[in-house]
Design a protein around this motif. Structure first.
Motif, short mmCIF file in Angstrom:
data_model
loop_
_atom_site.label_atom_id
_atom_site.label_comp_id
_atom_site.label_asym_id
_atom_site.label_seq_id
_atom_site.Cartn_x
_atom_site.Cartn_y
_atom_site.Cartn_z
N GLY A 1 -73.17 45.58 -57.60
CA GLY A 1 -72.40 44.40 -57.18
C GLY A 1 -72.36 43.36 -58.29
N ARG A 2 -71.61 42.27 -58.02
CA ARG A 2 -71.53 41.18 -59.02
C ARG A 2 -72.92 40.68 -59.38
NH1 ARG A 2 -66.76 40.15 -56.15
NH2 ARG A 2 -68.04 39.47 -54.41
N MET A 3 -73.74 40.36 -58.35
CA MET A 3 -75.10 39.87 -58.62
C MET A 3 -76.01 41.02 -59.06
SD MET A 3 -75.59 36.71 -58.62
CE MET A 3 -77.36 36.89 -58.76
N GLY A 4 -75.83 42.20 -58.48
CA GLY A 4 -76.69 43.35 -58.82
C GLY A 4 -76.72 43.62 -60.31
N GLU B 1 -77.39 51.77 -54.30
CA GLU B 1 -76.13 51.29 -53.72
C GLU B 1 -75.88 52.05 -52.42
OE1 GLU B 1 -73.55 49.46 -53.54
OE2 GLU B 1 -73.83 48.08 -55.20
N ASN C 1 -80.11 29.90 -52.53
CA ASN C 1 -79.70 29.63 -53.91
C ASN C 1 -80.94 29.67 -54.80
OD1 ASN C 1 -78.87 28.25 -56.36
ND2 ASN C 1 -77.00 27.81 -55.21
N TYR C 2 -80.92 30.56 -55.80
CA TYR C 2 -82.10 30.76 -56.65
C TYR C 2 -82.07 29.92 -57.93
CZ TYR C 2 -84.20 34.26 -53.69
OH TYR C 2 -84.83 34.87 -52.63
N ALA D 1 -77.01 45.45 -44.56
CA ALA D 1 -77.86 46.20 -45.50
C ALA D 1 -79.22 45.50 -45.66
CB ALA D 1 -77.16 46.32 -46.85
N PHE E 1 -78.83 32.35 -61.00
CA PHE E 1 -79.34 32.93 -59.76
C PHE E 1 -80.19 34.17 -60.07
CE2 PHE E 1 -74.85 31.60 -58.57
CZ PHE E 1 -75.22 30.31 -58.21
N THR F 1 -79.10 37.52 -50.13
CA THR F 1 -77.93 37.68 -49.25
C THR F 1 -77.80 36.47 -48.33
OG1 THR F 1 -78.42 40.04 -49.23
CG2 THR F 1 -76.86 39.24 -47.57
N ALA G 1 -83.97 32.74 -50.31
CA ALA G 1 -83.36 31.46 -50.70
C ALA G 1 -81.85 31.62 -50.69
CB ALA G 1 -83.83 31.03 -52.09
N HIS H 1 -83.15 46.85 -45.35
CA HIS H 1 -84.13 46.66 -46.43
C HIS H 1 -85.34 45.88 -45.94
CE1 HIS H 1 -80.31 47.09 -49.02
NE2 HIS H 1 -80.88 48.27 -48.83
N THR I 1 -77.00 41.70 -51.17
CA THR I 1 -76.03 42.68 -50.68
C THR I 1 -75.19 42.06 -49.56
OG1 THR I 1 -77.71 43.60 -49.16
CG2 THR I 1 -77.48 44.68 -51.31
N VAL I 2 -75.23 42.68 -48.38
CA VAL I 2 -74.53 42.16 -47.20
C VAL I 2 -75.56 42.15 -46.06
CG1 VAL I 2 -72.21 42.94 -47.83
CG2 VAL I 2 -73.74 44.52 -46.66
N LYS J 1 -65.73 35.70 -51.89
CA LYS J 1 -66.86 35.35 -51.01
C LYS J 1 -66.50 35.56 -49.55
CE LYS J 1 -70.49 31.95 -50.28
NZ LYS J 1 -71.55 32.96 -50.34
N GLY K 1 -77.99 47.05 -54.02
CA GLY K 1 -76.69 46.44 -54.31
C GLY K 1 -76.52 46.31 -55.82
P1 NAD Z 1 -70.85 41.91 -54.15
O1 NAD Z 1 -69.92 42.31 -53.03
O2 NAD Z 1 -70.33 41.92 -55.54
O3 NAD Z 1 -72.17 42.84 -54.13
C1 NAD Z 1 -72.80 43.31 -52.96
C2 NAD Z 1 -73.20 44.75 -53.23
O4 NAD Z 1 -74.00 45.24 -52.14
C3 NAD Z 1 -71.98 45.69 -53.36
O5 NAD Z 1 -72.05 46.39 -54.60
C4 NAD Z 1 -72.14 46.62 -52.18
O6 NAD Z 1 -71.69 47.96 -52.44
C5 NAD Z 1 -73.66 46.60 -51.99
N1 NAD Z 1 -74.08 47.13 -50.70
C6 NAD Z 1 -73.45 47.04 -49.50
N2 NAD Z 1 -74.14 47.74 -48.58
C7 NAD Z 1 -75.21 48.29 -49.20
C8 NAD Z 1 -76.29 49.12 -48.77
N3 NAD Z 1 -76.40 49.55 -47.51
N4 NAD Z 1 -77.22 49.50 -49.68
C9 NAD Z 1 -77.13 49.08 -50.98
N5 NAD Z 1 -76.13 48.30 -51.44
C10 NAD Z 1 -75.18 47.92 -50.54
O7 NAD Z 1 -71.39 40.47 -53.73
P2 NAD Z 1 -72.18 39.40 -54.65
O8 NAD Z 1 -71.22 38.37 -55.14
O9 NAD Z 1 -73.05 40.11 -55.63
O10 NAD Z 1 -73.05 38.66 -53.53
C11 NAD Z 1 -73.98 39.38 -52.73
C12 NAD Z 1 -74.69 38.42 -51.78
O11 NAD Z 1 -75.51 37.51 -52.55
C13 NAD Z 1 -73.76 37.51 -50.96
O12 NAD Z 1 -74.32 37.34 -49.65
C14 NAD Z 1 -73.75 36.20 -51.70
O13 NAD Z 1 -73.47 35.07 -50.89
C15 NAD Z 1 -75.20 36.18 -52.16
N6 NAD Z 1 -75.48 35.29 -53.31
C16 NAD Z 1 -76.63 34.58 -53.24
C17 NAD Z 1 -77.03 33.79 -54.31
C18 NAD Z 1 -78.36 33.09 -54.23
O14 NAD Z 1 -78.76 32.42 -55.21
N7 NAD Z 1 -79.11 33.24 -53.13
C19 NAD Z 1 -76.23 33.71 -55.45
C20 NAD Z 1 -75.05 34.47 -55.50
C21 NAD Z 1 -74.70 35.27 -54.42
#
Ligand code: NAD
Length: 265
Positions: free
Chosen positions: A10-13, A33, A123-124, A79, A238, A98, A121, A83, A75-76, A158, A7
């Motif tokens: 993505g925003r977190m990636g 991705e 929340n990290y 996915a 995070f 996730t 977790a 993994h 990710t979602v 979200k 991922g």
């Molecule tokens: P986002 O939609 O910006 O990013 C998710 C990424 O995963 C996307 O780029 C998407 O293309 C990718 N993805 C989807 N299927 C995939 C696959 N099969 N293989 C590889 N990549 C794939 O979302 P985000 O804001 O970055 O959040 C992602 C997750 O992290 C959410 O579940 C969110 O709640 C969680 N999150 C957790 C924390 C924490 O501290 N635990 C903090 C922030 C976000």
């Protein structure tokens, strides 16, 4: 230590790639991705807003797990399931951020964790992990007459609700009261729902704008109210926590670990 990110665009990636680049003892060893992603082939340094590093975004998760020391997954749920199986088969450490996983998906992670070290977790951030401890303590100290309500707000992208962090705070409160969250959680209120049931833990969800993550736990008692709030101002907290978890996980035995284990709480 070689760390990979799934991922990664993505925003977190992207934040995770930057956090790895800034962490002592860690290198960005790969980024994956979903196939067909528009950024496929882009240099991972560029994705993170840094100088190019000569490693590009691919869709080959199998190769990533075979070639790195730890993989970070924000990710979602579907996915993350794939993994978890790759971690199980390769024994590679996996850090899962996730949220929104159902019970069957959680079981898959627990099974994989018998073959590979997995940190999970909701929340990290260090602050939220401290908050969880405070909430458990407060719930233990206060009688049931203090109604527990958990309010959270996140950005409008979200997809899951209540947030994983809100649920983790609910778990902490339930643990303090020696009850199961599933037995007392009240997540949906609409229409003539009658008076509040004593002992319930209520959740309220707000969505809007670019809010990174706000959580308030309220203990509303007779004549007074305690509110404990955490506000995340940047996703960096995070990402830095997840990279710390990845470095910690590499030398662990297979098992399912929490951020509290990583922080030594
Ligand atoms: P986002 O939609 O910006 O990013 C998710 C990424 O995963 C996307 O780029 C998407 O293309 C990718 N993805 C989807 N299927 C995939 C696959 N099969 N293989 C590889 N990549 C794939 O979302 P985000 O804001 O970055 O959040 C992602 C997750 O992290 C959410 O579940 C969110 O709640 C969680 N999150 C957790 C924390 C924490 O501290 N635990 C903090 C922030 C976000």
């Amino acid at each position: 230590m070689k760390i990979g990110v799934v991922g990664a665009a993505g925003r977190m990636g992207r934040m995770l790639l930057a956090a790895i680049a800034n962490a002592d003892g860690a290198v960005i060893a790969g980024g994956v991705e979903a196939s067909g992603h528009p950024d496929m082939g882009t240099d991972l340094g560029a994705l993170a807003g840094l100088e190019p590093i000569g490693v590009v975004l691919t869709s080959d998760a199998q190769a990533l797990f075979d070639n790195v020391d730890a993989v970070i997954d924000f990710t979602v749920p579907v996915a993350t399931m794939a993994h978890a199986v790759l971690a199980k088969n390769s024994g590679t450490a996996l850090v899962i951020g996730t949220t929104g996983l159902d019970a069957a998906q959680q079981n898959t992670i627990e099974t994989a964790a018998t073959f590979a070290p997995i940190v999970q977790a909701a929340n990290y951030s260090v602050g939220v992990n401290v908050l969880q401890g405070l909430v458990e303590q407060a719930a233990r100290a206060l009688p049931d007459a203090y109604d527990i309500e958990i309010l959270e707000m996140h950005h409008h992208h979200k997809i899951d609700a209540p947030s994983g962090t809100a649920l983790a705070l609910g778990e902490a409160a339930a643990m303090g009261r020696d009850v199961r969250l599933d037995d007392v959680a009240d997540k949906v209120r609409d229409g003539i729902i009658g008076p509040r049931k004593s002992g319930d833990i209520g959740f309220a969800t707000l969505r809007g704008g670019d809010v990174v993550g706000d959580h308030t736990v309220m203990f509303a008692g007779p004549g007074e109210r305690i509110e404990i709030t955490h506000k995340a101002a940047s996703r960096e907290i995070f990402a830095n926590g997840a990279v710390r978890a990845a470095l910690w996980s590499i030398v662990r035995k297979p098992g399912l670990y929490s951020m509290k284990d990583v922080l030594g709480f």
